[in-house]
Design an enzyme around this catalytic site. Sequence first.
Site, short mmCIF file in Angstrom:
data_model
loop_
_atom_site.label_atom_id
_atom_site.label_comp_id
_atom_site.label_asym_id
_atom_site.label_seq_id
_atom_site.Cartn_x
_atom_site.Cartn_y
_atom_site.Cartn_z
N SER A 1 0.56 -0.75 -0.24
CA SER A 1 -0.92 0.47 0.40
C SER A 1 0.89 0.93 0.07
O SER A 1 2.82 1.01 -0.15
CB SER A 1 -0.37 0.01 1.02
OG SER A 1 -0.10 0.18 2.10
N LEU B 1 -2.97 9.20 -6.02
CA LEU B 1 -2.16 10.47 -6.97
C LEU B 1 -1.95 9.52 -8.54
O LEU B 1 -2.06 10.81 -9.56
CB LEU B 1 -0.77 10.04 -6.46
CG LEU B 1 -0.49 11.13 -5.12
CD1 LEU B 1 1.50 11.77 -4.91
CD2 LEU B 1 -0.74 13.23 -5.77
N ASP C 1 -6.05 -8.59 -0.77
CA ASP C 1 -7.17 -8.30 0.51
C ASP C 1 -8.29 -8.78 -0.06
O ASP C 1 -9.31 -9.03 -1.29
CB ASP C 1 -7.03 -7.02 0.78
CG ASP C 1 -5.99 -6.07 0.83
OD1 ASP C 1 -4.83 -6.67 1.31
OD2 ASP C 1 -5.90 -4.65 0.85
N LYS D 1 13.09 -5.44 -10.12
CA LYS D 1 12.69 -7.26 -9.47
C LYS D 1 11.16 -6.89 -9.94
O LYS D 1 10.62 -6.03 -9.61
CB LYS D 1 12.71 -6.86 -8.28
CG LYS D 1 14.35 -7.97 -7.76
CD LYS D 1 14.59 -8.46 -8.72
CE LYS D 1 15.65 -9.32 -8.37
NZ LYS D 1 16.54 -10.12 -9.11
N LYS E 1 9.37 -9.32 -10.13
CA LYS E 1 8.45 -10.56 -9.68
C LYS E 1 7.24 -10.27 -9.05
O LYS E 1 6.25 -10.61 -9.17
CB LYS E 1 9.62 -11.85 -8.57
CG LYS E 1 8.79 -13.15 -8.17
CD LYS E 1 8.57 -14.10 -9.95
CE LYS E 1 9.48 -14.93 -10.12
NZ LYS E 1 9.80 -15.24 -11.55
N PRO E 2 7.44 -9.22 -8.45
CA PRO E 2 6.49 -8.60 -6.80
C PRO E 2 5.28 -8.26 -8.18
O PRO E 2 3.99 -8.73 -8.11
CB PRO E 2 6.42 -7.64 -6.00
CG PRO E 2 8.07 -7.91 -6.28
CD PRO E 2 8.54 -8.70 -7.33
N THR E 3 5.88 -7.50 -9.01
CA THR E 3 4.55 -7.18 -9.81
C THR E 3 4.35 -8.40 -10.82
O THR E 3 2.27 -8.21 -11.00
CB THR E 3 4.85 -5.94 -10.95
OG1 THR E 3 6.00 -5.31 -10.53
CG2 THR E 3 4.57 -5.43 -12.15
N CYS F 1 -10.54 26.50 12.72
CA CYS F 1 -11.02 25.38 13.70
C CYS F 1 -10.32 25.46 14.98
O CYS F 1 -10.82 26.39 15.44
CB CYS F 1 -11.44 23.91 12.93
SG CYS F 1 -12.68 23.36 13.66
N MET G 1 -9.20 27.98 15.72
CA MET G 1 -9.05 29.59 16.02
C MET G 1 -10.23 29.35 17.42
O MET G 1 -10.10 30.57 18.33
CB MET G 1 -10.43 29.54 15.05
CG MET G 1 -11.38 31.00 15.03
SD MET G 1 -13.39 30.33 14.90
CE MET G 1 -14.13 31.55 15.92
N HIS H 1 -12.81 25.76 7.54
CA HIS H 1 -11.04 24.48 6.79
C HIS H 1 -11.25 25.29 5.38
O HIS H 1 -11.23 24.10 4.89
CB HIS H 1 -11.34 23.21 6.85
CG HIS H 1 -11.48 22.65 8.02
ND1 HIS H 1 -10.37 21.84 8.77
CD2 HIS H 1 -12.71 22.13 9.78
CE1 HIS H 1 -10.47 21.56 10.55
NE2 HIS H 1 -11.99 21.56 10.77
N GLU I 1 -8.26 25.25 4.25
CA GLU I 1 -7.85 24.09 3.47
C GLU I 1 -8.46 23.15 2.32
O GLU I 1 -7.45 22.81 1.66
CB GLU I 1 -6.42 23.44 4.60
CG GLU I 1 -7.48 22.15 4.95
CD GLU I 1 -7.96 23.32 6.55
OE1 GLU I 1 -8.01 24.02 6.42
OE2 GLU I 1 -8.17 21.85 7.73
N1 GLN Z 1 -13.34 20.20 18.46
C1 GLN Z 1 -13.99 21.00 17.84
C2 GLN Z 1 -14.93 20.97 17.54
O1 GLN Z 1 -15.86 19.75 17.41
C3 GLN Z 1 -12.77 21.41 17.09
C4 GLN Z 1 -12.82 20.92 15.78
C5 GLN Z 1 -11.72 20.94 14.62
O2 GLN Z 1 -10.76 21.73 14.44
N2 GLN Z 1 -12.60 20.39 13.29
O3 GLN Z 1 -15.70 22.26 17.78
#
Ligand code: GLN
Length: 547
Positions: A22, A28, A155, A195, A197-199, A388, A391, A517, A519
């Site tokens: 794995s 990707l 698996d 190698k 072989k694994p493939t 989150c 903050m 979030h 991100e």
């Molecule tokens: N633990 C916090 C909440 O549930 C923040 C959660 C988080 O950071 N994703 O509100």
Amino acid sequence: MKKIKQNKFQTKYVFVTGGVVSSIGKGLTAASLGALLQARGFSVTIMKCDPYLNVDPGTMSPFQHGEVYVTEDGAETDLDLGHYERFTQANLTRAHSVSAGQIYDTVISKERRGDYLGGTVQVIPHITDQIKHRILEVGQGHEVALVEIGGTVGDIEGLPFLEAIRQLRSDLGPGHSALIHVTYVPYIKAAGELKSKPTQHSVKELREIGLQPDMLVCRSEYPLDDNFKKKTALFCSVDPKNVVAANDAQTIYEVPLMLHNEGLDSILLETLNLKNKPPVLEGWQKMVRVLKKPNKRVKIALVGKYVDLKESYKSLHEALIHGGIANLSAVDIHYVDSDKLNHKTIKQELKDVTGILVPGGFGLRGVDGKLLAIQFAREHKIPFFGICYGMQLAAIEFARNVCGISKATSREWISAGTENENCVIDIMPEQKNIVDKGGTMRLGAFPCKLIAGSRAFKEYNQKIIFERHRHRYEFNNNYRALFEKRGLTCSGLYESRDLVEILELKSHPWFIGVQFHPEFKSRPLDPHPLFVGFISASLKEQKRQTL
Ligand code: GLN
């Protein structure tokens, strides 16, 4: 079962499986193929099938499974969906993340309702039909659907998914699907050889269940020579040109370009009888050039409790890198274990760091270290980004150390039913009766109105933004007036429920905490404005420190 309608495209399906070990970058590979097909103008969608029995990864520990990636519609999904969204413009939803748990859940509910009219319910055809249904549903309206199968061939729990693919491939007919098998090719130092072989064994395993790959993507640390390709092709019954190398890349964003140079996308188009439209890859090339040759570097501390498993902060890590790209800078992320951060270690740990980020999190462990890091950033005027939990903790730190509320706390740390007047972070009334831990969070995208004149407004340059959430607790509005007076102001609001979404410190170069979030919405080709602003502020701080 609802019948899947044929659409204007006869959707082509690309299945991606993994063999040998794995963590070889199946996700990707799938994401990169998505990017390459889009660069050629095809409409693409992409999904993940996970063989585990959890209904979704929402309740899995980040230590075990890496981050939980949240989609716009609030699905808690596997982190591979993050790669998919970062690499492609596909708009993913809960339909794009299928687990064996969901499949069984649906089939068993149907059985309880009597939908099977007394028949015996079995893996074949009931489970496999449900898997096929989910896959066909996602593909609707797209020219190509990429389907990654989690786990490794061999698996036990992956078998129903592979069987479903076998059936689908024959239902779809030749030229309408492709199977790409990603394997690992070890290099044996003593023999000085790569190698195969694994493939070979892994492909044998696939064949036993009736699947013949069309292409092999071989992960190896060294280039594959023609002899290797010929030999592997012979044993695995594929064309030698369909044995493609995926060597280690300096940056993951180089993978689409590397696979393109290996011809993977052209071979795929050929296999699927699709027109070979030329790709537009300038954006990717330019971005990779910046990543490989940045003209500056900046060091950011990420203070969290899951720092030993970097996968737990995957999207954050990537978003910071994206923020760097926009500033033509490399970002060195210094992972700091908040559990080990204290008054004695903090100076050393945060030495030459010019930005501090406190990420999302749950529970009491490691909180003291995070609070210390926030105080350090606030007092030393180091750019701070709280996400989150980050903050929420910034609010608690401010209440304790600036507003003098020494008992300021979060409802999360108090046993249920206990009264407490100092919950700066509290639970909303409608969420008070927590019954089912998996289902009580504010999840997915919500609108947030930005307050004119604020830093957040400046960074986004927009009035209304949509950001994704995954949390249970909220800022307690009883503290809003006091905070405003003392300088920690609300700069983003979810108006219809009057919830504070962004807090920022006025008398500080860059101090922002967000309840959501960001991100999850950052892309290498479209970095998130808050990460761009944070890295830019950190670069300024670096200049200030070296003066
Ligand atoms: N633990 C916090 C909440 O549930 C923040 C959660 C988080 O950071 N994703 O509100």
